[in-house]
Design a protein around this motif. Structure first.
Motif, PDB file in Angstrom:
ATOM      1  N   ALA A   1       7.378 -24.735 -12.344  1.00 51.76           N
ATOM      2  CA  ALA A   1       7.253 -23.285 -12.124  1.00 51.76           C
ATOM      3  C   ALA A   1       6.936 -23.011 -10.658  1.00 51.76           C
ATOM      4  N   GLY A   2       7.650 -22.045 -10.091  1.00 51.38           N
ATOM      5  CA  GLY A   2       7.394 -21.668  -8.705  1.00 51.38           C
ATOM      6  C   GLY A   2       8.151 -22.489  -7.672  1.00 51.38           C
ATOM      7  N   THR A   3       8.931 -23.480  -8.134  1.00 54.42           N
ATOM      8  CA  THR A   3       9.679 -24.323  -7.184  1.00 54.42           C
ATOM      9  C   THR A   3      11.096 -23.799  -6.957  1.00 54.42           C
TER      10      THR A   3
ATOM     11  N   ARG B   1      10.270 -27.623 -22.121  1.00 54.74           N
ATOM     12  CA  ARG B   1       9.075 -26.785 -21.897  1.00 54.74           C
ATOM     13  C   ARG B   1       8.142 -27.421 -20.880  1.00 54.74           C
ATOM     14  N   ILE B   2       7.942 -28.718 -21.016  1.00 57.36           N
ATOM     15  CA  ILE B   2       6.994 -29.408 -20.125  1.00 57.36           C
ATOM     16  C   ILE B   2       7.525 -29.408 -18.691  1.00 57.36           C
TER      17      ILE B   2
ATOM     18  N   THR C   1      12.473 -19.374 -17.542  1.00 59.51           N
ATOM     19  CA  THR C   1      12.452 -20.837 -17.519  1.00 59.51           C
ATOM     20  C   THR C   1      11.591 -21.319 -18.677  1.00 59.51           C
ATOM     21  N   GLY C   2      11.939 -22.495 -19.210  1.00 55.65           N
ATOM     22  CA  GLY C   2      11.166 -23.041 -20.327  1.00 55.65           C
ATOM     23  C   GLY C   2      11.498 -22.405 -21.660  1.00 55.65           C
ATOM     24  N   GLY C   3      12.720 -21.839 -21.777  1.00 51.22           N
ATOM     25  CA  GLY C   3      13.106 -21.179 -23.025  1.00 51.22           C
ATOM     26  C   GLY C   3      14.203 -21.929 -23.758  1.00 51.22           C
TER      27      GLY C   3
END
Ligand SMILES: NC(=O)c1ccc[n+]([C@@H]2O[C@H](COP(=O)([O-])OP(=O)(O)OC[C@H]3O[C@@H](n4cnc5c(N)ncnc54)[C@H](OP(=O)(O)O)[C@@H]3O)[C@@H](O)[C@H]2O)c1
Length: 209
Positions: free
Chosen positions: A152-154, A145-146, A197-199
């Motif tokens: 994000a966005g990369t 998650r971190i 992402t982050g799931g």
């Protein structure tokens, strides 16, 4: 996993800490081999540098290595050496390889990092038992998650995937075939650029944290 990656058109590198067994497995899967011990900073640095030198880019990182499904102990009487080893490989191993790989993915503005987790790491359903393994996988999920949020966005998507109960050395007999577990992982590799992402997922479906 490697066979499915090859089927998806990826140049694939199988890694293992034991070069003899790793080379044999890579040969059987028709892929390249690179020695790697994720518990060693030196080994991770050497392996990722060598892969980057040979292939110039890394698009996908599957953090699969794990130890100690410690069904023989409880948190209340745990051997902390076992807990430490589990954290070293299952959590810090994935963290280390990500640290070494993310700069290469950033250069290309694209990447998929899949942390192979387990429902055993889900706080939502966590009870007693397998303390080293479960804590290490809960930590891995937090890392997912971190890292996902920071990236994000990369163009780099980071997710945790549970392969389900799979009939491997760790899973033992009775689990589903390795191909099914690998397919659960492939789903997170083949995500579109606007994918999640982050799931935390199994077979493409969200799992509770
Ligand atoms: N099987 C299941 O039912 C199940 C369920 C949920 C999640 N998972 C997860 O799925 C992933 C794969 O598990 P598996 O079932 O295939 O387990 P496995 O049969 O025990 O395989 C784990 C692999 O990790 C490698 N490894 C351990 N420490 C390492 C290190 N320091 N550096 C590099 N490689 C290392 C092992 O290599 P050696 O051969 O040298 O020991 C082994 O090849 C793990 O993350 C596991 O937690 C499995």
């Amino acid at each position: 996993m490697c066979r499915q990656l090859v089927g998806g058109g990826f140049t694939t590198i199988l890694t293992a800490r034991d070069p003899e067994r790793g080379l044999l497995a890579a040969k059987n899967a028709g892929v390249d081999f690179q020695q790697l011990d994720v518990a060693s900073e030196h080994s991770v640095h050497a392996a990722i540098s060598e892969i980057a030198r040979r292939h110039t880019r890394i698009d996908v990182l599957v953090n699969n290595a794990a130890v100690h499904y410690d069904s023989w102990q409880n948190a209340a009487d745990a051997d902390l050496d076992i807990v430490q080893e589990a954290l070293e490989t299952n959590l810090l191993g994935a963290w280390r390889t990500s640290l070494a790989t993310v700069p290469l993915m950033r250069q290309n503005g694209w990447g998929r990092i899949v942390n192979i987790s387990s429902q055993g790491g889900s706080l939502a359903s966590m009870g007693g038992g397998t303390p080293a393994y479960s804590v290490s996988k809960a930590g891995l999920n937090a890392f997912t998650r971190i890292l996902a949020s920071e990236l994000a966005g990369t163009g780099i998507l980071v997710n945790s995937v549970c392969p389900g109960w799979v009939a491997t050395d760790m899973g033992g007999p009775g689990g589903r075939p390795v191909e099914a577990g690998a397919a659960s992982v492939m789903w997170a590799i083949l995500l579109e650029d606007d994918g999640p992402t982050g799931g935390f997922y199994r077979d493409g479906k969200p799992l509770p944290w």
